[in-house]
Design a protein around this motif. Sequence first.
Motif, PDB file in Angstrom:
ATOM      1  N   ILE B  67       0.408   6.482  -2.646  1.00  0.00           N
ATOM      2  CA  ILE B  67       0.853   5.324  -3.431  1.00  0.00           C
ATOM      3  C   ILE B  67       0.904   4.081  -2.549  1.00  0.00           C
ATOM      4  N   SER B  68       1.510   4.203  -1.377  1.00  0.00           N
ATOM      5  CA  SER B  68       1.650   3.014  -0.529  1.00  0.00           C
ATOM      6  C   SER B  68       0.291   2.539  -0.027  1.00  0.00           C
ATOM      7  N   VAL B  69      -0.623   3.469   0.276  1.00  0.00           N
ATOM      8  CA  VAL B  69      -1.966   3.063   0.719  1.00  0.00           C
ATOM      9  C   VAL B  69      -2.646   2.236  -0.375  1.00  0.00           C
ATOM     10  N   SER B  70      -2.637   2.749  -1.608  1.00  0.00           N
ATOM     11  CA  SER B  70      -3.322   2.046  -2.704  1.00  0.00           C
ATOM     12  C   SER B  70      -2.678   0.695  -2.980  1.00  0.00           C
ATOM     13  N   ALA B  71      -1.345   0.661  -2.988  1.00  0.00           N
ATOM     14  CA  ALA B  71      -0.655  -0.584  -3.331  1.00  0.00           C
ATOM     15  C   ALA B  71      -0.903  -1.668  -2.281  1.00  0.00           C
ATOM     16  N   VAL B  72      -0.772  -1.307  -1.017  1.00  0.00           N
ATOM     17  CA  VAL B  72      -0.973  -2.307   0.049  1.00  0.00           C
ATOM     18  C   VAL B  72      -2.445  -2.740   0.093  1.00  0.00           C
ATOM     19  N   TYR B  73      -3.336  -1.782  -0.138  1.00  0.00           N
ATOM     20  CA  TYR B  73      -4.781  -2.092  -0.193  1.00  0.00           C
ATOM     21  C   TYR B  73      -5.054  -3.112  -1.296  1.00  0.00           C
ATOM     22  N   SER B  74      -4.488  -2.860  -2.465  1.00  0.00           N
ATOM     23  CA  SER B  74      -4.724  -3.768  -3.598  1.00  0.00           C
ATOM     24  C   SER B  74      -4.167  -5.169  -3.309  1.00  0.00           C
ATOM     25  N   MET B  75      -2.956  -5.214  -2.775  1.00  0.00           N
ATOM     26  CA  MET B  75      -2.357  -6.527  -2.460  1.00  0.00           C
ATOM     27  C   MET B  75      -3.194  -7.253  -1.400  1.00  0.00           C
ATOM     28  N   SER B  76      -3.720  -6.489  -0.449  1.00  0.00           N
ATOM     29  CA  SER B  76      -4.518  -7.102   0.622  1.00  0.00           C
ATOM     30  C   SER B  76      -5.816  -7.685   0.072  1.00  0.00           C
ATOM     31  N   ILE B 225      -5.209  -7.666   7.020  1.00  0.00           N
ATOM     32  CA  ILE B 225      -5.594  -6.475   7.790  1.00  0.00           C
ATOM     33  C   ILE B 225      -4.413  -6.013   8.651  1.00  0.00           C
ATOM     34  N   SER B 226      -3.668  -6.979   9.190  1.00  0.00           N
ATOM     35  CA  SER B 226      -2.441  -6.608   9.924  1.00  0.00           C
ATOM     36  C   SER B 226      -1.517  -5.829   8.988  1.00  0.00           C
ATOM     37  N   ALA B 227      -1.437  -6.289   7.724  1.00  0.00           N
ATOM     38  CA  ALA B 227      -0.575  -5.608   6.742  1.00  0.00           C
ATOM     39  C   ALA B 227      -1.065  -4.183   6.509  1.00  0.00           C
ATOM     40  N   MET B 228      -2.385  -4.016   6.392  1.00  0.00           N
ATOM     41  CA  MET B 228      -2.927  -2.670   6.148  1.00  0.00           C
ATOM     42  C   MET B 228      -2.726  -1.780   7.381  1.00  0.00           C
ATOM     43  N   PHE B 229      -2.922  -2.342   8.550  1.00  0.00           N
ATOM     44  CA  PHE B 229      -2.728  -1.565   9.784  1.00  0.00           C
ATOM     45  C   PHE B 229      -1.286  -1.074   9.872  1.00  0.00           C
ATOM     46  N   SER B 230      -0.382  -2.042   9.749  1.00  0.00           N
ATOM     47  CA  SER B 230       1.023  -1.732   9.979  1.00  0.00           C
ATOM     48  C   SER B 230       1.633  -0.938   8.826  1.00  0.00           C
ATOM     49  N   GLY B 231       1.333  -1.389   7.602  1.00  0.00           N
ATOM     50  CA  GLY B 231       1.982  -0.789   6.438  1.00  0.00           C
ATOM     51  C   GLY B 231       1.464   0.583   6.077  1.00  0.00           C
ATOM     52  N   ILE B 232       0.159   0.819   6.302  1.00  0.00           N
ATOM     53  CA  ILE B 232      -0.391   2.104   5.829  1.00  0.00           C
ATOM     54  C   ILE B 232      -1.175   2.904   6.870  1.00  0.00           C
ATOM     55  N   LEU B 233      -1.983   2.236   7.699  1.00  0.00           N
ATOM     56  CA  LEU B 233      -2.803   3.013   8.639  1.00  0.00           C
ATOM     57  C   LEU B 233      -1.937   3.825   9.610  1.00  0.00           C
ATOM     58  N   LEU B 234      -0.960   3.163  10.201  1.00  0.00           N
ATOM     59  CA  LEU B 234      -0.129   3.858  11.186  1.00  0.00           C
ATOM     60  C   LEU B 234       0.701   4.990  10.568  1.00  0.00           C
ATOM     61  N   PRO B 235       1.287   4.779   9.377  1.00  0.00           N
ATOM     62  CA  PRO B 235       1.975   5.915   8.742  1.00  0.00           C
ATOM     63  C   PRO B 235       1.035   7.075   8.419  1.00  0.00           C
ATOM     64  N   VAL B 236      -0.236   6.767   8.069  1.00  0.00           N
ATOM     65  CA  VAL B 236      -1.202   7.845   7.809  1.00  0.00           C
ATOM     66  C   VAL B 236      -1.407   8.651   9.092  1.00  0.00           C
ATOM     67  N   THR B 313       9.268   2.022   1.960  1.00  0.00           N
ATOM     68  CA  THR B 313       9.879   0.692   2.029  1.00  0.00           C
ATOM     69  C   THR B 313       9.216  -0.154   3.103  1.00  0.00           C
ATOM     70  N   HIS B 314       8.948   0.488   4.248  1.00  0.00           N
ATOM     71  CA  HIS B 314       8.318  -0.233   5.351  1.00  0.00           C
ATOM     72  C   HIS B 314       6.935  -0.730   4.955  1.00  0.00           C
ATOM     73  N   ALA B 315       6.194   0.089   4.178  1.00  0.00           N
ATOM     74  CA  ALA B 315       4.838  -0.312   3.775  1.00  0.00           C
ATOM     75  C   ALA B 315       4.876  -1.674   3.077  1.00  0.00           C
ATOM     76  N   PHE B 316       5.815  -1.832   2.151  1.00  0.00           N
ATOM     77  CA  PHE B 316       5.888  -3.097   1.405  1.00  0.00           C
ATOM     78  C   PHE B 316       6.583  -4.194   2.213  1.00  0.00           C
ATOM     79  N   GLY B 317       7.650  -3.814   2.895  1.00  0.00           N
ATOM     80  CA  GLY B 317       8.398  -4.813   3.683  1.00  0.00           C
ATOM     81  C   GLY B 317       7.541  -5.418   4.777  1.00  0.00           C
ATOM     82  N   LYS B 318       6.845  -4.541   5.536  1.00  0.00           N
ATOM     83  CA  LYS B 318       6.044  -5.057   6.655  1.00  0.00           C
ATOM     84  C   LYS B 318       4.825  -5.803   6.140  1.00  0.00           C
ATOM     85  N   SER B 319       4.239  -5.325   5.029  1.00  0.00           N
ATOM     86  CA  SER B 319       3.102  -6.065   4.456  1.00  0.00           C
ATOM     87  C   SER B 319       3.565  -7.452   4.061  1.00  0.00           C
ATOM     88  N   GLY B 320       4.727  -7.519   3.416  1.00  0.00           N
ATOM     89  CA  GLY B 320       5.280  -8.824   3.035  1.00  0.00           C
ATOM     90  C   GLY B 320       5.456  -9.722   4.244  1.00  0.00           C
TER      91      GLY B 320
END
Lengths: 215, 451
Positions: B67-76, B225-236, B313-320
Amino acid sequence: MNEFLDFLAALMLLIAIWAQVGSYVISKIQVIVVQTSVLSVYTLISGIYTLSLDLVILAILIIFLRGVLTAAILLRKFPARSQLIRERSTTVPSVIILSIVMIIVTLVVYQFAIFPIMETASSGILTKANPPVTAIGFVIVIQGMLLIATRKSKVSQFTGYIEVENAMILLSLGIFPLPLIVEISVLLDVLALVIVSSVLLSGNMTSERIEELVG
Amino acid sequence: MNIYLIMIYLLLILPPILSISYFTNHTQIVSMIGSLLTVFLSVLILFIPLSVYSYFDINQVNRVLIISVSAVYSMSVFFASTYHKGISNPEHLQMHYSLMHLFTFTMLFTLLINNFGLMWIGIEATTASSALLLIIERERNQMEAAWRYVLIVSTGLTIALISIILLYLNYDSLDASFIISGGHGVSLLLSVAGVTALIGFGTKIGIFPMHTWLPDAHGEAPSEISAMFSGILLPVAAYVLYRFYQATVTPVVSELFLFFILFTVIFVAIIMPSQRNLKRMFAYSTMENMALILLGLITGGLALIGAILIIITHAFGKSGAFFTSGNIIKSYGTKDMDHISGLRDRMPSSAATLLGSSLIVTGAPPFTVFAGELLIFYQLIKNGNYLAVGIIATCLLVISLSVISKVSRMIFDGNEKVAEISRIDMTQGSVAMISFLLGFSITVFFLGGLI
């Protein structure tokens, strides 16, 4: 046959040392081609010796994807008089000494930390393992990393990375070959990284200290 | 083929199909619609029963990550549509979108695949697909940061390959759920496998001292891309390491994981007060967040729930935080926090999202990251790890105070000199606000007992 395989593995190590010694950038690409070719021969002979079709296929893919394609992609990045490009401000003599010291240290660490694992398990799952080849694999890993850490030329750094990848295949063959699908995927992944890196090589050919990237 | 498997295949196939839009003239609009479809499919997958489906595995951790990967990807994707408006070469932007889709595919593949070897392949592929995302403008700093990213992460991941060889040697299989559910004894072989996995995947996650690529890449990448790296890539990557941990855990491995996590948090606490670059500050904050997520995952029990809360929470907070940073950097023309002031009056909405996002990612109460941290601490205390709790709590306090004081200075200082309000593009501002609100809404749901 095992002695011949050990000889090929030792040859790969010598080629890794050649990479440390040379200061012409073109010699690094030659290192990739020659070391990969030796690895391919090693894999092919292992495949024929153990009657494993997977290893034969892997040998063909190694020479094609890594030996030919990787070298061709990197060579395209060089100007016509590529042989004349030398690495700037390398401290080759001290690196050679460091390289030899690291070989000795790695072998000592292997002997006292890793070899016992293989020895204690020799009656079980690790019977197929080949300790000399495994030891050489570990040494090449460290040599590859040393090349990355001590050179500023991006081509040299990338050669170090390919060396580490070659060492991994050697380790895998020396310990327990991975399923073919995984080995092929690894090769393709590395090829993708080569393509990406070739784009990054389009700019400055040397890695540099940039103020904004400090801290 | 059952309906659940079809849904998984659809989710995996959609992003690569979207990447073909590079060859059309409608890359942007196709990317936006496609990314929303990906979010929709991810939400559906949230309701799939937890089980193994052919080559794929759905479990309680990866479905949240999907869910967080798709959401942050879409926002990006939406954020990039206006952020790169003035790009010198429009073809680069088309390639950028295309690579974003492939990058998302590699992350989803890594999360879903139920094979340790192919998980490694997936993580390595995330590097190949994302490296060029850093260099959209081909600037010198971006090229150098991308080079370091490729070289350091790939070399690190090569070490993790040893772990796979040893796992295969020990279990004669690379099937993740089979290996993990079967359990295992204590052996030196597995300990070595665990340690090499920690070094290898730890490089990708940003575990000290293998983290050196992380602040460079986050700092120089475009903000989405920073948002995708931080919010989703690293948690993956943290998820993959968690799966390896489950397959290799021995007392030695457990202690080493804890040791490296502690050093990461201590390192961030030491370096954070001296940060001057806005995006590098959030990059270091990500290191701390990842260390906590990993700690929660490996501790298990209530800490596992805490880790899941922090992940989402971090996925959205850090992306923001990164989206807002991008807007601020564009407006001020600098990343140096010493030269950014008067945000409250000059960019009021960005000031609000920056403050809110910073509070979320630093674990300020009552946000869910805080709740997650409490759960992790509770479990650690229950396990008798008092020293670890003491060290981490102290470091978190230092990190939080550093970040909040720097952010507050940018927002509340120098407002008297502000002559006019800076206008930012509505899409960029909205994406930053939505990202923050999504992070905030998780807190509301959590406090309301809905999570």
